[in-house]
Design an enzyme around this catalytic site. Sequence first.
Site, mmCIF file in Angstrom:
data_model
loop_
_atom_site.group_PDB
_atom_site.id
_atom_site.type_symbol
_atom_site.label_atom_id
_atom_site.label_comp_id
_atom_site.label_asym_id
_atom_site.label_seq_id
_atom_site.Cartn_x
_atom_site.Cartn_y
_atom_site.Cartn_z
ATOM 1 N N HIS A 41 0.835 -1.203 0.000
ATOM 2 C CA HIS A 41 0.000 0.000 0.000
ATOM 3 C C HIS A 41 0.873 1.258 0.000
ATOM 4 C CE1 HIS A 41 -2.640 3.099 1.873
ATOM 5 N NE2 HIS A 41 -3.471 2.606 0.971
ATOM 6 N N GLU A 80 0.016 9.215 3.878
ATOM 7 C CA GLU A 80 0.290 7.837 4.304
ATOM 8 C C GLU A 80 1.780 7.687 4.610
ATOM 9 O OE1 GLU A 80 -1.539 4.394 4.321
ATOM 10 O OE2 GLU A 80 0.267 4.539 5.498
ATOM 11 N N ASP A 108 -4.883 9.051 2.291
ATOM 12 C CA ASP A 108 -3.514 8.677 1.904
ATOM 13 C C ASP A 108 -2.756 9.813 1.227
ATOM 14 O OD1 ASP A 108 -4.936 5.548 1.114
ATOM 15 O OD2 ASP A 108 -3.653 5.985 2.825
ATOM 16 N N GLU A 119 -8.138 8.487 -1.129
ATOM 17 C CA GLU A 119 -7.961 7.248 -0.376
ATOM 18 C C GLU A 119 -7.549 6.180 -1.380
ATOM 19 O OE1 GLU A 119 -8.190 6.766 2.866
ATOM 20 O OE2 GLU A 119 -7.927 4.616 2.790
ATOM 21 N N ILE A 120 -6.377 5.591 -1.196
ATOM 22 C CA ILE A 120 -5.896 4.546 -2.109
ATOM 23 C C ILE A 120 -6.204 3.190 -1.487
ATOM 24 C CG2 ILE A 120 -3.841 3.530 -3.205
ATOM 25 C CD1 ILE A 120 -4.282 6.244 -4.302
ATOM 26 N N LYS A 134 -14.940 0.561 1.291
ATOM 27 C CA LYS A 134 -14.238 1.824 1.564
ATOM 28 C C LYS A 134 -15.240 2.981 1.630
ATOM 29 C CE LYS A 134 -9.548 1.708 1.444
ATOM 30 N NZ LYS A 134 -8.855 1.841 2.710
#
Length: 716
Positions: A41, A80, A108, A119-120, A134
């Site tokens: 990630h 992140e 992120d 948001e990844i 998610k």
Amino acid sequence: MEDFVRQCFNPMIVELAEKAMKEYGEDPKIETNKFAAICTHLEVCFMYSDFHFIDERGESIIVESGDPNALLKHRFEIIEGRDRIMAWTVVNSICNTTGVEKPKFLPDLYDYKENRFIEIGVTRREVHIYYLEKANKIKSEKTHIHIFSFTGEEMATKADYTLDEESRARIKTRLFTIRQEMASRSLWDSFRQSERGEETIEEKFEITGTMRKLADQSLPPNFPSLENFRAYVDGFEPNGCIEGKLSQMSKEVNAKIEPFLRTTPRPLRLPDGPLCHQRSKFLLMDALKLSIEDPSHEGEGIPLYDAIKCMKTFFGWKEPNIVKPHEKGINPNYLMAWKQVLAELQDIENEEKIPRTKNMKRTSQLKWALGENMAPEKVDFDDCKDVGDLKQYDSDEPEPRSLASWVQNEFNKACELTDSSWIELDEIGEDVAPIEHIASMRRNYFTAEVSHCRATEYIMKGVYINTALLNASCAAMDDFQLIPMISKCRTKEGRRKTNLYGFIIKGRSHLRNDTDVVNFVSMEFSLTDPRLEPHKWEKYCVLEIGDMLLRTAIGQVSRPMFLYVRTNGTSKIKMKWGMEMRRCLLQSLQQIESMIEAESSVKEKDMTKEFFENKSETWPIGESPRGVEEGSIGKVCRTLLAKSVFNSLYASPQLEGFSAESRKLLLIVQALRDNLEPGTFDLGGLYEAIEECLINDPWVLLNASWFNSFLTHALK
């Protein structure tokens, strides 16, 4: 799994992942699948932001090799990977300065172009299911969601994928590689099954009404309902039987998977025919330079002044005569063109003040050589659309050519060291961000290995010629301008040196489109007798123009000096790429860097110093009929650079096709060597696609011959 993670990921990513796990009281040695997932990630988040900048105008641009002077701002802020306190500080600061709504959960990334948090997600399951989880967790329309899977699928809010296709493809390729690496170590199944959903799911997401009907209508063939398709996807075993997958794709697909064994591949068929000829825009190993050391003459740096000064260093001029005619050309015209250059240079010297540029008289020989008035007249389409038999004129198929030995000799020469330095240390350019110590150390080591390389001379020569020709094409469109072919270097003692290789005369150059052609005549000095390899010089008319005294071990010897003359052409886009040939330095540096990274991740410390300073170690350079050739790290640097330079000098559609298609066969052979038991269908079709690119291009033919050597040794 822990060993795999430490080998597969950059040490910085591994360190961040360990920190994050410890922050939540988790042990990377025990929760190894989670360790791998966090590293993956993190890497995707970094790759997402890599190379994306915003320029002075606020436009989003991609920069892979930075101009040190450009005022660029990173397009994405990476949240992140920071510790929680720092991450929330960054988020609060962004919200305060941009007025964006503060998210409930830590996102992120932040995108300064679209002004939104991202948001990844990276999932081992179905992207749609993970996306819904998610979305359900975040419950904010302001945060953009982008999900990637290990199977190359992706899903993003409103199908807005933020990045260009190439950047996303890079991420997908990396995820696919991680999956393959895991599978080859039997780690993938446990990793895939260990993924838990987002913990905050509250309700099952039901699709009803119109959306449900649309979902049922948009299924792949052979699936009666959404449930049926969902059940298939949930039970989809990525390493199951490929034939089964194909049969579900479409009734039309009928592919039988053949096992690919050591005996399966055959060598590529290289074409027969006359030997191939030299087609580079300027001479390479056969070039001869007239040079001046420590230039300090009046007008030093002005090409025409430099050229005249270099010409004066040679005293052996004689009445020129043709020693190797061009088969199809009017050879006396080439001879007269050279005499005209000499005469007009003499005229310049007789003037009181030497001009900065020289436009040649429009003589009949130059008009012929530059194709003046030869182009067919253009007619407006509206004036001739009623013509019954209107058709494109027939063009001949290219004649197949066979590989000649000169091509390998050219490549070997390009890898050699010269006695001059062709780039200064800072030629590769600083990074926009302060470059850390390791990166600049690598750059300096690499530059030291390649600065004296002949391939580097070709880069600087190519940059100079293309820049001068493009400038003249724009500044003097109607003139037959005389352009000296010049390069600059430093001697072993550090003295500056200016070199003249010959001259170019440019034709008319009203270049509206990128592909519009400007013709030019090149005249280049050489000591190579063209009669030794006449096939190499098919496109040239070669004159003998003087005698040069050379110092040898046995004293001075006189050698005839030749002038290689030919008509050639190029376009705006080709000149633009020619001006950017310095990129070859960067490409080969990155290849060396990935070798250092691999070594460093095994040893768990930076190996840059050992890599370059351990002179006893040898590295594989390439394949030859004798087997795998090995050499010092410097030789590896120079060979990689020479390959990159030749890809630029001999760029062609044949090379594009060969590189793309042969890579597929290469990957299959690599899979066989790694005992991954590859299977193929329509291997014959792949061979056909590769071999239709093997026509007459010398560099492609040499690469195909290398590929055959590789096949022989790889499958022993």
